[in-house]
Design a protein around this motif. Structure first.
Motif, PDB file in Angstrom:
ATOM      1  N   LEU A  98       0.857  -1.191   0.000  1.00 45.61           N
ATOM      2  CA  LEU A  98       0.000   0.000   0.000  1.00 45.61           C
ATOM      3  C   LEU A  98       0.896   1.246   0.000  1.00 45.61           C
ATOM      4  O   LEU A  98       1.600   1.508   0.975  1.00 45.61           O
ATOM      5  CB  LEU A  98      -0.885   0.005   1.243  1.00 45.61           C
ATOM      6  CG  LEU A  98      -1.947  -1.098   1.304  1.00 45.61           C
ATOM      7  CD1 LEU A  98      -2.527  -1.218   2.708  1.00 45.61           C
ATOM      8  CD2 LEU A  98      -3.062  -0.818   0.304  1.00 45.61           C
ATOM      9  N   LEU A  99       0.847   1.988  -1.079  1.00 46.22           N
ATOM     10  CA  LEU A  99       1.703   3.161  -1.215  1.00 46.22           C
ATOM     11  C   LEU A  99       0.928   4.417  -0.765  1.00 46.22           C
ATOM     12  O   LEU A  99      -0.101   4.764  -1.363  1.00 46.22           O
ATOM     13  CB  LEU A  99       2.097   3.289  -2.692  1.00 46.22           C
ATOM     14  CG  LEU A  99       2.961   4.456  -3.115  1.00 46.22           C
ATOM     15  CD1 LEU A  99       4.369   4.323  -2.519  1.00 46.22           C
ATOM     16  CD2 LEU A  99       3.059   4.506  -4.647  1.00 46.22           C
ATOM     17  N   PRO A 100       1.405   5.121   0.287  1.00 49.35           N
ATOM     18  CA  PRO A 100       0.685   6.321   0.733  1.00 49.35           C
ATOM     19  C   PRO A 100       0.731   7.414  -0.337  1.00 49.35           C
ATOM     20  O   PRO A 100       1.792   7.685  -0.902  1.00 49.35           O
ATOM     21  CB  PRO A 100       1.440   6.759   1.991  1.00 49.35           C
ATOM     22  CG  PRO A 100       2.223   5.560   2.408  1.00 49.35           C
ATOM     23  CD  PRO A 100       2.557   4.812   1.154  1.00 49.35           C
ATOM     24  N   VAL A 101      -0.409   8.023  -0.612  1.00 47.15           N
ATOM     25  CA  VAL A 101      -0.495   9.040  -1.668  1.00 47.15           C
ATOM     26  C   VAL A 101      -0.753  10.423  -1.083  1.00 47.15           C
ATOM     27  O   VAL A 101      -0.158  11.412  -1.508  1.00 47.15           O
ATOM     28  CB  VAL A 101      -1.630   8.686  -2.666  1.00 47.15           C
ATOM     29  CG1 VAL A 101      -1.793   9.762  -3.728  1.00 47.15           C
ATOM     30  CG2 VAL A 101      -1.363   7.346  -3.317  1.00 47.15           C
ATOM     31  N   GLY A 102      -1.666  10.517  -0.129  1.00 48.91           N
ATOM     32  CA  GLY A 102      -1.988  11.840   0.409  1.00 48.91           C
ATOM     33  C   GLY A 102      -3.098  11.753   1.434  1.00 48.91           C
ATOM     34  O   GLY A 102      -3.540  10.661   1.800  1.00 48.91           O
ATOM     35  N   LEU A 103      -3.536  12.927   1.885  1.00 52.50           N
ATOM     36  CA  LEU A 103      -4.483  12.988   2.998  1.00 52.50           C
ATOM     37  C   LEU A 103      -5.763  13.721   2.584  1.00 52.50           C
ATOM     38  O   LEU A 103      -5.698  14.826   2.045  1.00 52.50           O
ATOM     39  CB  LEU A 103      -3.828  13.724   4.168  1.00 52.50           C
ATOM     40  CG  LEU A 103      -4.507  13.565   5.519  1.00 52.50           C
ATOM     41  CD1 LEU A 103      -4.416  12.125   6.013  1.00 52.50           C
ATOM     42  CD2 LEU A 103      -3.873  14.510   6.535  1.00 52.50           C
ATOM     43  N   LEU A 104      -6.898  13.073   2.878  1.00 49.59           N
ATOM     44  CA  LEU A 104      -8.203  13.721   2.703  1.00 49.59           C
ATOM     45  C   LEU A 104      -8.613  14.269   4.065  1.00 49.59           C
ATOM     46  O   LEU A 104      -8.650  13.518   5.046  1.00 49.59           O
ATOM     47  CB  LEU A 104      -9.234  12.696   2.224  1.00 49.59           C
ATOM     48  CG  LEU A 104     -10.682  13.182   2.164  1.00 49.59           C
ATOM     49  CD1 LEU A 104     -10.875  14.222   1.071  1.00 49.59           C
ATOM     50  CD2 LEU A 104     -11.636  12.002   1.916  1.00 49.59           C
ATOM     51  N   THR A 105      -8.909  15.558   4.124  1.00 45.87           N
ATOM     52  CA  THR A 105      -9.340  16.171   5.386  1.00 45.87           C
ATOM     53  C   THR A 105     -10.759  16.677   5.208  1.00 45.87           C
ATOM     54  O   THR A 105     -11.004  17.568   4.387  1.00 45.87           O
ATOM     55  CB  THR A 105      -8.403  17.345   5.747  1.00 45.87           C
ATOM     56  OG1 THR A 105      -7.067  16.849   5.773  1.00 45.87           O
ATOM     57  CG2 THR A 105      -8.755  17.945   7.104  1.00 45.87           C
ATOM     58  N   LEU A 106     -11.692  16.092   5.944  1.00 50.12           N
ATOM     59  CA  LEU A 106     -13.075  16.595   5.921  1.00 50.12           C
ATOM     60  C   LEU A 106     -13.166  17.650   7.000  1.00 50.12           C
ATOM     61  O   LEU A 106     -12.795  17.400   8.148  1.00 50.12           O
ATOM     62  CB  LEU A 106     -14.064  15.459   6.194  1.00 50.12           C
ATOM     63  CG  LEU A 106     -13.980  14.254   5.262  1.00 50.12           C
ATOM     64  CD1 LEU A 106     -15.052  13.233   5.607  1.00 50.12           C
ATOM     65  CD2 LEU A 106     -14.073  14.672   3.800  1.00 50.12           C
ATOM     66  N   GLU A 107     -13.654  18.837   6.616  1.00 50.32           N
ATOM     67  CA  GLU A 107     -13.607  19.913   7.616  1.00 50.32           C
ATOM     68  C   GLU A 107     -14.901  20.669   7.811  1.00 50.32           C
ATOM     69  O   GLU A 107     -15.052  21.385   8.779  1.00 50.32           O
ATOM     70  CB  GLU A 107     -12.456  20.876   7.345  1.00 50.32           C
ATOM     71  CG  GLU A 107     -12.490  21.476   5.966  1.00 50.32           C
ATOM     72  CD  GLU A 107     -11.424  22.530   5.740  1.00 50.32           C
ATOM     73  OE1 GLU A 107     -10.628  22.788   6.652  1.00 50.32           O
ATOM     74  OE2 GLU A 107     -11.399  23.087   4.636  1.00 50.32           O
ATOM     75  N   HIS A 108     -15.861  20.574   6.867  1.00 47.76           N
ATOM     76  CA  HIS A 108     -17.117  21.247   7.202  1.00 47.76           C
ATOM     77  C   HIS A 108     -18.341  20.585   6.594  1.00 47.76           C
ATOM     78  O   HIS A 108     -18.263  19.891   5.576  1.00 47.76           O
ATOM     79  CB  HIS A 108     -17.069  22.750   6.929  1.00 47.76           C
ATOM     80  CG  HIS A 108     -16.925  23.135   5.494  1.00 47.76           C
ATOM     81  ND1 HIS A 108     -17.992  23.439   4.708  1.00 47.76           N
ATOM     82  CD2 HIS A 108     -15.832  23.267   4.719  1.00 47.76           C
ATOM     83  CE1 HIS A 108     -17.558  23.756   3.505  1.00 47.76           C
ATOM     84  NE2 HIS A 108     -16.253  23.650   3.473  1.00 47.76           N
ATOM     85  N   ASN A 109     -19.457  20.837   7.256  1.00 46.16           N
ATOM     86  CA  ASN A 109     -20.730  20.242   6.854  1.00 46.16           C
ATOM     87  C   ASN A 109     -21.312  20.984   5.668  1.00 46.16           C
ATOM     88  O   ASN A 109     -21.052  22.177   5.475  1.00 46.16           O
ATOM     89  CB  ASN A 109     -21.729  20.356   8.017  1.00 46.16           C
ATOM     90  CG  ASN A 109     -21.472  19.315   9.074  1.00 46.16           C
ATOM     91  OD1 ASN A 109     -21.337  18.139   8.763  1.00 46.16           O
ATOM     92  ND2 ASN A 109     -21.396  19.748  10.329  1.00 46.16           N
ATOM     93  N   PRO A 110     -22.153  20.307   4.885  1.00 43.11           N
ATOM     94  CA  PRO A 110     -22.916  21.020   3.863  1.00 43.11           C
ATOM     95  C   PRO A 110     -23.873  21.994   4.541  1.00 43.11           C
ATOM     96  O   PRO A 110     -24.254  21.785   5.690  1.00 43.11           O
ATOM     97  CB  PRO A 110     -23.718  19.905   3.182  1.00 43.11           C
ATOM     98  CG  PRO A 110     -23.115  18.632   3.637  1.00 43.11           C
ATOM     99  CD  PRO A 110     -22.449  18.878   4.939  1.00 43.11           C
ATOM    100  N   ASP A 111     -24.254  23.067   3.815  1.00 39.55           N
ATOM    101  CA  ASP A 111     -25.288  23.933   4.395  1.00 39.55           C
ATOM    102  C   ASP A 111     -26.654  23.676   3.807  1.00 39.55           C
ATOM    103  O   ASP A 111     -27.649  24.174   4.309  1.00 39.55           O
ATOM    104  CB  ASP A 111     -24.989  25.438   4.288  1.00 39.55           C
ATOM    105  CG  ASP A 111     -23.781  25.758   3.478  1.00 39.55           C
ATOM    106  OD1 ASP A 111     -23.893  25.804   2.247  1.00 39.55           O
ATOM    107  OD2 ASP A 111     -22.727  25.943   4.128  1.00 39.55           O
ATOM    108  N   ASP A 112     -26.698  22.928   2.715  1.00 40.61           N
ATOM    109  CA  ASP A 112     -28.009  22.650   2.130  1.00 40.61           C
ATOM    110  C   ASP A 112     -28.017  21.193   1.641  1.00 40.61           C
ATOM    111  O   ASP A 112     -27.375  20.866   0.637  1.00 40.61           O
ATOM    112  CB  ASP A 112     -28.289  23.616   0.976  1.00 40.61           C
ATOM    113  CG  ASP A 112     -29.698  23.434   0.454  1.00 40.61           C
ATOM    114  OD1 ASP A 112     -30.627  23.934   1.095  1.00 40.61           O
ATOM    115  OD2 ASP A 112     -29.870  22.755  -0.570  1.00 40.61           O
ATOM    116  N   TYR A 113     -28.747  20.363   2.371  1.00 41.58           N
ATOM    117  CA  TYR A 113     -28.703  18.918   2.106  1.00 41.58           C
ATOM    118  C   TYR A 113     -29.144  18.598   0.684  1.00 41.58           C
ATOM    119  O   TYR A 113     -28.540  17.789  -0.013  1.00 41.58           O
ATOM    120  CB  TYR A 113     -29.588  18.183   3.124  1.00 41.58           C
ATOM    121  CG  TYR A 113     -29.523  16.684   2.958  1.00 41.58           C
ATOM    122  CD1 TYR A 113     -28.449  15.962   3.449  1.00 41.58           C
ATOM    123  CD2 TYR A 113     -30.513  16.000   2.265  1.00 41.58           C
ATOM    124  CE1 TYR A 113     -28.359  14.604   3.267  1.00 41.58           C
ATOM    125  CE2 TYR A 113     -30.430  14.631   2.080  1.00 41.58           C
ATOM    126  CZ  TYR A 113     -29.345  13.944   2.586  1.00 41.58           C
ATOM    127  OH  TYR A 113     -29.254  12.588   2.390  1.00 41.58           O
TER     128      TYR A 113
END
Ligand code: HEM
Length: 527
Positions: free
Chosen positions: A366-381
């Protein structure tokens, strides 16, 4: 002042309605109404006429309004005393239909009324045919290093570059009311808004699938769905499908392990399942498999906890995601890939383009590629989560489809599903576009310059051994997880008729003798 602009959407309409109710509650009684602070020349925005006087008044003669000559006398309205207005905001004309006289009839010409109701009945977008229940989050992706040796994909070249993302987590089977914790395939789809256009990475929490060819996909979904007769859960549909589908054995060992039940997306892994192709600037190609690893660690729950949680809180995973982000916590996943030189494909004991197989991590680390950072919620579902439209064919330069039959079967159908549920302009919705880009204009096709040959056929591809990796999966589990896998299967299979039980047990025996014996012993406990 009352906002008299027409609502452009149901959402706006509801908001406007709520605003007006609030304003009306704050407003002093009509007799004490202050003069309009911003009188308009025509006076149309000023407070409309007050309520009808409280003293009962004779109703207007309806006969005189509605073509008296053609209406028989017994149709006339009884002469009721007019009731005092009991509405908080009875001075708001937008609360009332347009009528001929105060007591009606409602006029057909009242386009405002029809528009209000038509907006309401049409406001709900069609649901996805699959992965109906979902939750979204915005964030960004940043590579650890340049991946230019393997791909020219623009967002994987510069470790300083952050690419905005949108991720949707979902349950493959079920409705909006399906409990988050139940046994299911869970989706983990990410949209990368790159400068070359949209790249979508669709993953499930399980690294393999039931089938290696898209042709039987509708049959698999029918087997996982409620009975077409009475809409009730019917496990015999699923076990009958498994009995007829030995290639699904490997998937079974994942779905019926604790990986099938979870109460959090933050501690769930993701796998691209299908094999894609990366192509670098020199035209060198690699087969690639994608994996997301949650930095919070991977955790699943057992069937009993899943059932209990389902009853206590069917929205547990969605709430946890939303509240974590709302509190300002970020949620991180590392993207890793397995790469295989296509020249090696005959050196592995299975077809690397078969999505019922995994690749050994020792042989293909498994070769590390990068980082996904989830940081905020949607404002309109609705406009962000519901209207998001993912497809494995949303590709950019440097990322291509392989000849994986399942992947190729998927490549058209997502856009078709989206045209149906969102309309032909689905790519123009802001959640689905980067400015000025469309796949039709980008001309990113798979395998440009690759030679293609072969005789037309409908046949099982090379290597159809469905059992070896399923047996390896059973043996890779520790004693507790073997126990859970076996018990989860036994708790349903024991109740199946013999003509379903027998082929399932035969297949499991071919995977691993001890697995089958363990299962038979466990089924006896239930009988
Ligand atoms: C022939 C096989 C398959 C077919 C026909 C199929 C079809 C579909 C369709 C029609 C949708 C809903 C699309 C929409 O309305 O936006 C969907 C969603 C999805 N599919 Fe598949 N699928 C297949 C196999 C797979 C596989 C192998 C994976 C594994 C990664 C997968 C992952 C997903 C995910 C994660 C979603 C949810 C996307 C979202 O959140 O909107 N599918 N699929």
């Amino acid at each position: 002042m009352i906002d008299r602009q027409e609502p452009s959407s149901f959402h706006e309409m509801i908001e406007r309605y709520n605003r007006q109710i609030q304003e009306a509650k704050r407003r002093p009684p009509i007799s004490e109404s202050p003069p309009c602070p911003n009188p308009e020349p025509q006076g149309s925005s000023c407070p409309p006429p007050p309520c009808p006087p409280q003293k009962p008044q004779p109703l207007p003669d309806r006969e005189s309004v509605a073509s008296p000559s053609r209406r028989p006398a017994h149709h006339s309205a009884p002469s009721l005393p007019e009731k005092p207005c009991d509405k908080v905001s009875c001075d708001d004309k937008t609360d009332f239909s347009q009528t001929a006289g105060i007591r009606g009839p409602v006029l057909l010409q009242d386009s405002i009324l029809h528009e209000t109701l038509a907006t309401f009945v049409n406001h709900k977008p069609l649901e996805r045919v699959l992965h109906v229940k979902g939750y979204g989050a915005f964030g960004y992706f940043q590579p650890y290093q340049s991946m230019s040796k393997y791909t020219k994909a623009c967002f994987l070249q510069d470790p300083a570059q952050r690419t905005p993302t949108f991720t949707r987590f979902s349950l493959m089977i079920g409705s909006q009311d399906t409990p988050d914790s139940c046994r299911n395939v869970r989706g983990f789809s990410t949209k990368f808004y790159t400068k070359d256009g949209i790249f979508d990475l669709l993953c499930n929490q399980i690294p393999v699938f039931f089938l290696r060819d898209a042709m039987r996909f509708p049959e698999a979904i029918a087997a996982l769905s409620p009975s077409p007769v009475n809409n009730l859960p019917d496990p015999s549909l699923f076990w009958d499908f498994i009995a007829r589908t030995p290639q699904a054995m490997h998937m079974l060992t994942w779905l019926y392990s604790d990986v099938g039940t979870s109460c959090s997306f933050q501690t769930m892994g993701g796998h691209g399942v299908n094999t894609f192709v990366w192509c670098n600037a020199e035209g060198k190609r690699w087969y690639v498999k994608y994996h997301w690893i949650p930095l919070a660690g991977e955790r699943y729950i057992d069937r009993h906890e899943a059932q209990q949680t389902a009853g206590q809180n069917p929205y547990i995973a969605g709430q946890s995601l939303y509240h974590s982000l709302a509190r300002g916590q970020v949620i991180e996943y590392e993207l890793r890939v397995q790469l295989m030189d296509p020249a090696d494909e005959n050196n592995v004991p299975f077809d690397p383009l078969d999505d019922t197989k995994i690749w050994s991590e020792t042989q293909y680390p498994l070769l590390p590629v990068g980082l996904l950072t989830l940081e905020h919620n949607p404002d309109d579902y609705r406009s962000q989560v519901e209207q998001s439209a993912f497809s494995p064919a949303n590709l950019i330069e440097g990322i291509e489809l392989s000849n994986d039959a399942m992947l190729q079967g998927r490549s058209f159908i997502y856009w078709d599903a989206q045209r149906r549920r969102l309309g032909p302009g689905f790519r123009d919705l802001s959640i689905n576009c980067t400015p000025g880009w469309s796949p039709a204009r980008s001309f990113v096709t798979s395998g440009e310059g690759m030679p293609v040959s072969g005789v037309e056929t409908r046949a099982c591809p090379r290597d159809s051994d469905p059992f070896t990796q399923a047996g390896e999966r059973y043996r890779s589990l520790d004693a507790l997880n073997q126990e859970h896998l076996v018990d989860n299967i036994a708790s349903e299979l024991y109740a199946m008729p013999k003509h379903i039980q027998k082929p399932v047990l035969d297949s499991i025996q071919k995977c691993d003798q001890a697995f089958a014996q363990h299962l038979v012993r466990q089924m006896e406990i239930y009988c």
